[in-house]
Design an enzyme around this catalytic site. Sequence first.
Site, PDB file in Angstrom:
ATOM      1  N   ASP A 161       7.252  -0.189   0.011  1.00 52.25           N
ATOM      2  CA  ASP A 161       7.025   0.308   1.371  1.00 52.25           C
ATOM      3  C   ASP A 161       7.456   1.778   1.444  1.00 52.25           C
ATOM      4  O   ASP A 161       8.567   2.131   1.057  1.00 52.25           O
ATOM      5  CB  ASP A 161       7.826  -0.537   2.370  1.00 52.25           C
ATOM      6  CG  ASP A 161       7.328  -0.379   3.795  1.00 52.25           C
ATOM      7  OD1 ASP A 161       7.088   0.763   4.231  1.00 52.25           O
ATOM      8  OD2 ASP A 161       7.176  -1.407   4.478  1.00 52.25           O
ATOM      9  N   SER A 193       3.604  -0.011   8.928  1.00 52.80           N
ATOM     10  CA  SER A 193       3.585  -0.995   7.843  1.00 52.80           C
ATOM     11  C   SER A 193       2.813  -2.257   8.211  1.00 52.80           C
ATOM     12  O   SER A 193       2.353  -2.974   7.322  1.00 52.80           O
ATOM     13  CB  SER A 193       5.016  -1.371   7.436  1.00 52.80           C
ATOM     14  OG  SER A 193       5.637  -0.259   6.849  1.00 52.80           O
ATOM     15  N   THR A 237       5.638  -6.103   6.710  1.00 53.52           N
ATOM     16  CA  THR A 237       4.895  -6.191   5.444  1.00 53.52           C
ATOM     17  C   THR A 237       4.663  -7.640   5.012  1.00 53.52           C
ATOM     18  O   THR A 237       3.502  -8.058   4.872  1.00 53.52           O
ATOM     19  CB  THR A 237       5.589  -5.361   4.358  1.00 53.52           C
ATOM     20  OG1 THR A 237       5.853  -4.057   4.866  1.00 53.52           O
ATOM     21  CG2 THR A 237       4.745  -5.271   3.108  1.00 53.52           C
ATOM     22  N   ASP A 275      11.133   2.696   2.024  1.00 54.40           N
ATOM     23  CA  ASP A 275      10.714   3.239   3.323  1.00 54.40           C
ATOM     24  C   ASP A 275      11.912   3.677   4.166  1.00 54.40           C
ATOM     25  O   ASP A 275      11.895   4.732   4.793  1.00 54.40           O
ATOM     26  CB  ASP A 275       9.920   2.154   4.058  1.00 54.40           C
ATOM     27  CG  ASP A 275       9.516   2.537   5.463  1.00 54.40           C
ATOM     28  OD1 ASP A 275       8.793   3.535   5.622  1.00 54.40           O
ATOM     29  OD2 ASP A 275       9.914   1.828   6.415  1.00 54.40           O
ATOM     30  N   HIS A 297       2.081   3.388   2.760  1.00 59.23           N
ATOM     31  CA  HIS A 297       2.052   4.769   3.277  1.00 59.23           C
ATOM     32  C   HIS A 297       3.221   5.503   2.641  1.00 59.23           C
ATOM     33  O   HIS A 297       4.055   4.880   1.973  1.00 59.23           O
ATOM     34  CB  HIS A 297       2.211   4.788   4.809  1.00 59.23           C
ATOM     35  CG  HIS A 297       3.415   4.018   5.277  1.00 59.23           C
ATOM     36  ND1 HIS A 297       4.716   4.484   5.110  1.00 59.23           N
ATOM     37  CD2 HIS A 297       3.532   2.787   5.822  1.00 59.23           C
ATOM     38  CE1 HIS A 297       5.555   3.574   5.567  1.00 59.23           C
ATOM     39  NE2 HIS A 297       4.868   2.520   5.985  1.00 59.23           N
TER      40      HIS A 297
HETATM   41 MG    MG Z   1       7.957  -3.261   4.876  1.00 57.96          MG
HETATM   42 ZN    ZN Z   2       8.542   2.815   7.841  1.00 55.37          ZN
END
Ligand code: MG
Ligand code: ZN
Length: 383
Positions: free
Chosen positions: A63, A104, A157, A278, A321
């Site tokens: 992520d 996400s 996710t 992330d 991303h």
């Molecule tokens: Mg995630």
């Molecule tokens: Zn994020």
Amino acid sequence: MKKYLFLIFIIPAFVQAQKYNYTTIDSLDKSKFVNEHPYEVRDYAATPVRAKKAKNIIFLIGDGMGGSHVYAGLIANRGNLYLRTMPFSGFNKTNSSDKLITDSAAGATAFSAGVKTHNGAIGVDSADVPVRTILEMAEEKGLSSGLVSTSRITHATPASFIAHQPSRGMYDEIAADFLKTDIDVFIGGGRSNFDSLRKDGHSLLPELKAKGYEIITDVNALQDAKGDKIAGLVGEGHLKPVLLGRGDMLMQSTRLALKVLSRNENGFFLMVEGSQIDWGGHDNNVPYIVTEMLDFDQVIGEVLKFAAEDGETLVVVTADHETGGFAITGGSIEQGIVEGQFTTHSHTGVMVPVFAYGPGADLFTGIMENTDIFNKFIEALDW
Ligand code: MG
Ligand code: ZN
């Protein structure tokens, strides 16, 4: 994780960021990381692939993992990563149906169902209509399925592979959706969305037991699990960052998932998420990014080892991303030093890398849409 113990003393604050429920770490120097303990990378992916079509798919999502995050990990590990050994690579375009910058939920729904949808959408299209996911298709076709994450298992996710809700914050509703499926293994945090801490006070654990799940609440018990169906709720909320003592939870969870899922002769679909790369990006925190990146890469190594021995397993690694607008501004490959700067605390719109090994891996090259990942899975499986 003795090597990081010293950091516990210099990282007193540990707070949940509100907007998307992620973790931040206030360390003394977020702009630099020195890796004292590089690991050896073996070339499992040099093993020739034996099958033409994929029987199993192992999909690993880092992520927020942009190219800089990967390269930061590679520098820290003295110039090598398991990701580097994967023979095919490309990029995916991450925009959602309504925004250039995805979140996400939309990002994972693009992967799970092949549709661009609105930010926040969990397994539904841009009109909030449920879409069939690859995990559900696998179950219908008699394959086994699994989800592993270092966040709540109800977080955007993993949720987008199994649940159908218009908004990612509906954790309790997402948890209830797990019971509507035949998923074989799920391991992560988010126990409070399943037990009596739920808003409605109604624990789902008896129903999980009735459906045959072995419920595991302690990370250390993962290696002794015996069941054919595993509900691993090993954290009340999110798991801790590696820097704060998560240990090898992601490795143990992935090993258990592979052990259970590979019992099915029809094959399996497994998604493994390195969730907190992330959060290191959101936190503009180089040590957080790099330690999560290296944890994730070692799990990729374990997965490649399995796939090389199995010969019929497609392994794909990508990101939903990029996070942080992370740039590497200094450091040393010889000494494992990474220095970085950031342009935002949010996600960015850049393309992110895709890596593949196994039957069908050659499909994952060039510049593709995030939704193409789903389409290429279907093609590799010859469904
Ligand atoms: Mg995630
Ligand atoms: Zn994020």
